[in-house]
Design an enzyme around this catalytic site. Structure first.
Site, PDB file in Angstrom:
ATOM      1  N   LYS A  61      23.966 125.444  48.686  1.00 17.10           N
ATOM      2  CA  LYS A  61      24.484 125.095  47.360  1.00 17.10           C
ATOM      3  C   LYS A  61      25.025 123.667  47.360  1.00 17.10           C
ATOM      4  CE  LYS A  61      28.921 127.155  48.573  1.00 17.10           C
ATOM      5  NZ  LYS A  61      30.040 127.996  48.175  1.00 17.10           N
TER       6      LYS A  61
ATOM      7  N   TYR B 212      42.826  94.997  47.480  1.00 20.05           N
ATOM      8  CA  TYR B 212      43.637  95.259  46.302  1.00 20.05           C
ATOM      9  C   TYR B 212      45.048  95.716  46.673  1.00 20.05           C
ATOM     10  CZ  TYR B 212      39.541  95.090  43.218  1.00 20.05           C
ATOM     11  OH  TYR B 212      38.437  94.686  42.499  1.00 20.05           O
TER      12      TYR B 212
END
Length: 364
Positions: A34, A259
Site C-alpha cells: 500500500k 534560513y
C-alpha cells in the site's frame, strides 16, 4: 543532472521476501504494498514480488492499478468497499475485501454480484480503529456464512496495535482475544504485521502480512534491540536516496548557514550544498547533526533544510568535489537513523518521497 535519486534494488526486495518465507515456512505471505509500495513504487514492487502469495493494498484505486498492468495475483483491499459501484468492481476484478463494518455487510446483502467475493472478517482486538468488536464478531461471521455472494471459507484477521513495544502485555492480550473469539470459526487466519512477525512466533498462523520489513527496514526503529542483529544480517535496504553536491563554499568562523541563521560556523571551514530538500521529501525537521554519507564517511547536516537544498559540514572531507554523490539514507546509512533524528518514523520518510525525485531500478 541535479535531481535527487531514489535507487530501488529489486534484487534486495526479492531477497527480503525469500527471507520472510524461510523464517515462516508454514505461513503464506500477504505482501503489503500500500501507499505506493511504501514509497518504492506500487507497480515496481508488485512485479518484483511475484513470489508473494497475495498483495495487500489500502484502497480500490491501488488494486485497480495493479490489475491494469497485468498483475494477476490475489489482492486484498484493507479498507474494503464503500458503495455498490465499488463492490461490483471487486467482483469484476477478483479483489479480496476486508469486511470491517456493518455497512459493508448490508451492501453485500443487497447487491447482486456477477461472481462471489473473497472476504476477510476484521476483528478489533484492541487497535480500536477498523473492525468488529470481539463481542460482535461471532454474529457477523455467522451472517456472512449465509451469504451467497461470499466465497467460503471466510478469512479471519486482526491487527496488532503495539507489536513493536518490548512490553508484550497488550499484544499478548490481543492475540489471546483473537484465538478465543475465532476458536469455533472455520477459515484462514492472519494476525501479524512486520513487528509481530519477529516478536510473536505463536501468532504466525495461516497468513502473515509483512510490510516495512519487505523493504529492508526494521519495524522496531533503532530503540528495540532484540531483533537488531537478525534484521541487519538477513535483510537488505531496498531504497537508497542520494543527491549530488552542487557547490562547495569556504566559510569564515561565525558565518551563519541557511534560513533563520540557526547554525554558525565554529571555525573557518568548507561546506557543501547538496541538491535535495523538503520539496523532494527530505524531512524539513531534520536537525543539524543529522548524518549523511559522503564517499563512505559520515558528514553532519548543518542549518535548516530548505525546499531544494541542504548544507553539510565538509571538515572531515577536504577532498570532496562538486558532483560527488551524497547518500541521505539507504545502503550504508539506515533510514531508521534519519527518522529518529527527525522525530518521526521510517514509514513516513519513505512515503513522502515526491515526484521530483528520479527513481532508478537496479539488480544488485
Amino acid at each position: 543532472m541535479n535531481r535527487a535519486t531514489a535507487t530501488i534494488n529489486v534484487t534486495a526486495l526479492k531477497h527480503n521476501l525469500s527471507q520472510i518465507k524461510a523464517l515462516a515456512p508454514k505461513s503464506l505471505a500477504w505482501a503489503m504494498i500500500k501507499s505506493n509500495g511504501y514509497g518504492h513504487g506500487l507497480v515496481r514492487v508488485a512485479k518484483a514480488l511475484s513470489d508473494a502469495n497475495a498483495f495487500g493494498v489500502a484502497c480500490i484505486d491501488e488494486a485497480l492499478t495493479l490489475r491494469e498492468v497485468g498483475i494477476k495475483s490475489p489482492i486484498i483491499v484493507m479498507k474494503g468497499f464503500y458503495n455498490e459501484a465499488e463492490l461490483s468492481q471487486f467482483a469484476r476484478h477478483r479483489l479480496g475485501a476486508v469486511i470491517h463494518c456493518s455497512d459493508q455487510v448490508s451492501l453485500l446483502e443487497k447487491t447482486n454480484l456477477t461472481s462471489s467475493l473473497s472476504v476477510w472478517l476484521k476483528i478489533d482486538t484492541g487497535m480500536n480503529r477498523l473492525g468488529f468488536s470481539v463481542e460482535q464478531s461471532p454474529a457477523v461471521y455467522n451472517q456472512l456464512k449465509t451469504s451467497s455472494s461470499i466465497q467460503k471459507p471466510i478469512g479471519l484477521m486482526t491487527h496488532l496495535a503495539d507489536a513493536d513495544n518490548e512490553n508484550k502485555t497488550f499484544t499478548e492480550l490481543q492475540i489471546k482475544r483473537f484465538f478465543s473469539v475465532t476458536e469455533k470459526m472455520i477459515g484462514p487466519k492472519s494476525i501479524v504485521n512486520s513487528a509481530g512477525f519477529f516478536a510473536y512466533p505463536n501468532a504466525l498462523v495461516d497468513w502473515i502480512r509483512p510490510g516495512i520489513i519487505l523493504y529492508g527496514i526494521s519495524p522496531f526503529g533503532i530503540n528495540y534491540n532484540s531483533f537488531k542483529e537478525k534484521i541487519e544480517k538477513k535483510f537488505r535496504p531496498v531504497m537508497t536516496l542520494s543527491a549530488k553536491i552542487i557547490a562547495i563554499k569556504n566559510r569564515r568562523q561565525n558565518d551563519s548557514v541557511g534560513y533563520g541563521c540557526t547554525w554558525s560556523c565554529p571555525e573557518d571551514m568548507p561546506i557543501a550544498i547538496v541538491s535535495i530538500g523538503y520539496g523532494d521529501g527530505y524531512p524539513r525537521h531534520a536537525p543539524s547533526g543529522t548524518p549523511v554519507l559522503l564517499n563512505g564517511k559520515i558528514c553532519p547536516l548543518i542549518g535548516r533544510v530548505s525546499m531544494d537544498m541542504i548544507a553539510i559540514d565538509l571538515r572531515s572531507q577536504p577532498n570532496a568535489q562538486v558532483g560527488d554523490d551524497v547518500i541521505l539514507w539507504g545502503e550504508g546509512l539506515p533510514v531508521e537513523i534519519i527518522a529518529e533524528k527527525a522525530g518521526t518514523i521510517a514509514y513516513e520518510l519513505l512515503c513522502k518521497i515526491t515526484q521530483r525525485v528520479q527513481f532508478i531500478e537496479i539488480e544488485k
